[in-house]
Write a protein that holds these residues in place. Sequence first.
Motif, short mmCIF file in Angstrom:
data_model
loop_
_atom_site.label_atom_id
_atom_site.label_comp_id
_atom_site.label_asym_id
_atom_site.label_seq_id
_atom_site.Cartn_x
_atom_site.Cartn_y
_atom_site.Cartn_z
N SER A 129 -6.19 -7.16 8.26
CA SER A 129 -6.22 -5.60 7.77
C SER A 129 -4.45 -6.57 6.19
N TYR A 139 -2.88 -5.24 2.95
CA TYR A 139 -1.75 -4.75 2.70
C TYR A 139 -1.26 -5.07 0.95
N ASN A 174 6.71 -6.03 4.53
CA ASN A 174 5.66 -5.11 5.97
C ASN A 174 6.12 -6.21 6.85
N TRP A 218 5.95 -2.45 -0.70
CA TRP A 218 4.61 -3.01 -0.28
C TRP A 218 4.75 -3.23 -1.45
N GLU A 233 -8.30 -2.42 8.01
CA GLU A 233 -6.88 -1.88 7.74
C GLU A 233 -6.89 -2.33 6.74
N ASN A 234 -6.79 -1.39 5.29
CA ASN A 234 -6.51 -1.23 3.81
C ASN A 234 -6.01 0.15 3.79
N LEU A 253 -3.32 3.21 1.26
CA LEU A 253 -1.92 3.04 0.85
C LEU A 253 -0.71 4.42 1.13
N TYR A 255 -5.55 2.68 -5.34
CA TYR A 255 -5.76 1.64 -4.73
C TYR A 255 -6.39 1.57 -3.66
N TRP A 275 -7.20 1.82 6.40
CA TRP A 275 -5.92 2.60 7.71
C TRP A 275 -6.04 3.69 7.51
N TYR A 296 -1.11 8.17 4.91
CA TYR A 296 -1.80 7.01 4.40
C TYR A 296 -3.10 8.09 3.54
#
Length: 468
Positions: free
Chosen positions: A301, A303, A320, A337, A363-364, A366, A389, A413, A430
């Motif tokens: 992941s 972020y 996170n 974040w 996973e990525n 906002l 993003y 994500w 998200y």
Amino acid sequence: MTATFPDHFYWGGAVAANQLEGAYLDDGKLPSIQDVMPKGIMAPPTKEPTPDNLKLVGIDFYHRFEEDLDLFAEMGFTMFRFSVAWSRIFPNGDEETPNEAGLVFYDRLIDACLARGMEPMITISHYETPLHLARTYDGWVDRRMIGFYERYARVLFERYGDRVKYWLTFNEINAVLHEPLLAGGIWTSKDQLTPQDLYQAIHHELVASASVTRMAHQINPDLQVGCMIIAIPAYPLTPDPADVWKAKSTERESLAFADIHCRGAYPGYLLRHLREIGVTLEISDEDRDTLTHTVDFVSFSYYMSVCATTDPGVEKGEGNIMGGVPNPTLPSSEWGWQIDPTGLRIILNDFWDRWGKPLFIVENGLGARDELVEVDGNLTVVDDYRIDYLRSHLTAAREAVADGVDLRGYTWWGPIDVVSASTAQLSKRYGFVYVDRNDDGTGTLERHRKKSFGAYRDIIASNGADLG
Ligand code: BGP
């Protein structure tokens, strides 16, 4: 020359059972640790599930998954990453035989993905240890967990291995260092847990992960098994070599987990750390042999990034599960974040250089507060911030591909709004699809396409060429 994504690149989204399925006691399921964590990691668990816990209903995916998969198919997904709720298959976790009704649910979900042209990717354990295992065994502190997990994984591989090729053993396995209940099912509270027990639990998880990697390959050599870590690049806050070393050590706390998965043995720097904190692990010869069964790919992941410094006067920021010192050059999300697309290019290159294994960004995304508005008679969210993003991170990933990185796929994500893992809120959204459910549990559960829905659809249709 413009960089491009490879042909057959996987595009999709990722979710976890406990954050969207709901139906927490349906068809024989018993509670998982999540059902007693109404505040996520923000407060200690409750004794029993309480009505303020949004995860008990989630977004009712258990009953609405066909409709949701239709929306994902409309965006053009070719991969859908989800987790199996362990407590649907083994409700207590230590039974001899699995719960057939739970298995049937995932048969239906897998078939529904395949019917829509989506390759399933399954996370075997995503922060949802059966509650009984946490309470009775103290989760992964107990070596018997390896056997329970092996039995569970065998059932999944034998049942679904003909239809599911991609498997992840543990979601964000390195998170156990900071959140032992969430990622290790460890009931002893963080402040009472000794480093000895924590690292022994980690060892058990690592052995279990390698053991089921070997098992998957024995059952079907075509199965591809990956590890999954939270990837957070740590930058030195200043050019002071002490800060540079601090940053490297911070990154190694996480990288150690993937080093073991990829190289089959504990790295020297971790052995040194264990000696220095007085931890002596119980590692059998059999454990050492099991660990040599390495993964086929690395997934992670991404972020945010953090900074590291030896200056005790600098305060850590929000963030996170791992936290870290804020970077003065970067903007932050509403939850603190820090948004850093270049960090994604950096770690993709670092990981490829370090392990030479295929990579998946699983996973990525906002998390933001969204406002539902009416546009041309439809309810929607004008989420340009999410589109920015998405595009900026994919641009960075595309550069990494041009740098020579073997990147195989990208799953955003929470392509549909789900309950947050850290804060247990629904208002931390998200999704490309809005779900009408609020933090107080009110809402119709209706789904609405956000503006980002069309943006992701166009990106996928162009195989990532159209990034605005
Ligand atoms: C990761 C978890 C996910 C997910 C995501 C977003 O750490 O693997 O389960 O929720 O972060 O985090 P959050 O939901 O806390 O915003």
